[in-house]
Design a protein around this motif. Sequence first.
Motif, mmCIF file in Angstrom:
data_model
loop_
_atom_site.group_PDB
_atom_site.id
_atom_site.type_symbol
_atom_site.label_atom_id
_atom_site.label_comp_id
_atom_site.label_asym_id
_atom_site.label_seq_id
_atom_site.Cartn_x
_atom_site.Cartn_y
_atom_site.Cartn_z
ATOM 1 N N ALA A 237 0.832 -1.203 0.000
ATOM 2 C CA ALA A 237 0.000 0.000 0.000
ATOM 3 C C ALA A 237 0.866 1.252 0.000
ATOM 4 O O ALA A 237 0.580 2.228 -0.707
ATOM 5 C CB ALA A 237 -0.931 -0.004 1.211
ATOM 6 N N ARG A 238 1.953 1.233 0.772
ATOM 7 C CA ARG A 238 2.859 2.389 0.836
ATOM 8 C C ARG A 238 3.481 2.681 -0.524
ATOM 9 O O ARG A 238 3.732 3.843 -0.862
ATOM 10 C CB ARG A 238 3.977 2.127 1.849
ATOM 11 N N THR A 239 3.738 1.655 -1.289
ATOM 12 C CA THR A 239 4.410 1.844 -2.580
ATOM 13 C C THR A 239 3.425 2.024 -3.730
ATOM 14 O O THR A 239 3.814 2.006 -4.894
ATOM 15 C CB THR A 239 5.358 0.665 -2.876
ATOM 16 N N GLY A 240 2.135 2.166 -3.395
ATOM 17 C CA GLY A 240 1.166 2.589 -4.392
ATOM 18 C C GLY A 240 0.525 1.520 -5.239
ATOM 19 O O GLY A 240 -0.042 1.832 -6.284
ATOM 20 N N PHE A 241 0.577 0.262 -4.809
ATOM 21 C CA PHE A 241 -0.070 -0.786 -5.604
ATOM 22 C C PHE A 241 -1.590 -0.695 -5.522
ATOM 23 O O PHE A 241 -2.286 -1.050 -6.458
ATOM 24 C CB PHE A 241 0.398 -2.166 -5.143
ATOM 25 N N GLY A 242 -2.096 -0.255 -4.391
ATOM 26 C CA GLY A 242 -3.538 -0.171 -4.229
ATOM 27 C C GLY A 242 -3.913 0.075 -2.790
ATOM 28 O O GLY A 242 -3.105 0.569 -1.999
ATOM 29 N N ALA A 243 -5.155 -0.275 -2.446
ATOM 30 C CA ALA A 243 -5.663 -0.061 -1.096
ATOM 31 C C ALA A 243 -5.534 -1.341 -0.278
ATOM 32 O O ALA A 243 -5.700 -2.451 -0.792
ATOM 33 C CB ALA A 243 -7.123 0.375 -1.147
ATOM 34 N N ALA A 244 -5.223 -1.173 0.994
ATOM 35 C CA ALA A 244 -5.156 -2.302 1.921
ATOM 36 C C ALA A 244 -6.302 -2.175 2.910
ATOM 37 O O ALA A 244 -6.522 -1.108 3.487
ATOM 38 C CB ALA A 244 -3.821 -2.305 2.661
ATOM 39 N N ILE A 245 -7.044 -3.250 3.109
ATOM 40 C CA ILE A 245 -8.100 -3.296 4.116
ATOM 41 C C ILE A 245 -7.502 -3.995 5.329
ATOM 42 O O ILE A 245 -7.289 -5.209 5.322
ATOM 43 C CB ILE A 245 -9.339 -4.064 3.610
ATOM 44 N N ILE A 246 -7.194 -3.231 6.366
ATOM 45 C CA ILE A 246 -6.415 -3.755 7.483
ATOM 46 C C ILE A 246 -6.889 -3.164 8.812
ATOM 47 O O ILE A 246 -7.559 -2.125 8.835
ATOM 48 C CB ILE A 246 -4.916 -3.421 7.306
ATOM 49 N N PRO A 247 -6.529 -3.791 9.941
ATOM 50 C CA PRO A 247 -6.801 -3.188 11.244
ATOM 51 C C PRO A 247 -5.911 -1.965 11.436
ATOM 52 O O PRO A 247 -4.719 -1.988 11.121
ATOM 53 C CB PRO A 247 -6.422 -4.301 12.236
ATOM 54 N N GLU A 248 -6.471 -0.913 11.973
ATOM 55 C CA GLU A 248 -5.737 0.348 12.111
ATOM 56 C C GLU A 248 -4.519 0.226 13.013
ATOM 57 O O GLU A 248 -3.551 0.976 12.877
ATOM 58 C CB GLU A 248 -6.668 1.429 12.665
#
Length: 295
Positions: A237-248
Amino acid sequence: MNISQLECFLSVADHLSFAKAAEELSISQPAASHQIQSLENELGGKLFHRTTRTVTLTEAGREFLDDARRMVAIARTAVQRFENPEERERMPLNMGCPSGLMSGLICEGLAKLRDAYENLNPAILTVSGPLITTRTEEGAIDGGLWFEDLSYKKETLRYREICRSNIICAFDRKTFPKICVSGGEIKEKDAGALPLILCCGDESVPEILRIQERIAGDKSPSELFFCDSIEGTVEMARTGFGAAIIPEIFVKDDDKLEKYKISGHDPLSVGLYYRAEEGNEPLRQMAKILKELSR
């Protein structure tokens, strides 16, 4: 199973050779084969594929490898304590968690716990999320940090919540500047406008898997990326591949990502599992410390 069987298994796994393992352990090759066969019979599955020329680990063997290493390490530590009277005064505490992103919190907690127990001798072990409860109950670890598993109801185990973590959508704003979100929340359908990084490994959380399945349903294969760890998912996600659905909790202080709570979902409970028995006061104290640190 006994320590000799486990040591033999680890030696064969390291060398992928019964002859070299037998030499290392100062036993005969038939004795090494017997140790492995006895262990396989006890476990109910094959640990090695064997031919006249090669020895390789089976899938079950690879899965058992970390467990065997932990059990041997714990056994050797126990023996050392009895051989050395000074070591008996040490207080071993084996903590487990699935992700390096959680081990930092455990380290902070152990540092504070050491103030109350000067003889504390901790270890942090990597244990996959679904196995935290069973490994704690079996005694392979003293305590494990993970999300609450409501399906695991046993009187022999205790769970202490330390915090609650929102389920969020995290992505790199520089890569996706046109995504318009306001108010700190995003709907599932709006998160679906982004390419999706699917976390599908042992660190997956059931509620998040369900959200991922709904969002991924209408996407083309080119818009989906896969990762088997939360840590790897965050990096993608940090490198811009897409969105991550994760616990905050995994990106709480990360200023490199845009983070939005996914609306319509209750926060996940994060807590410490430990056995319900006398003498677990250090674990109870650890739960209190972790709760204070996570505020």
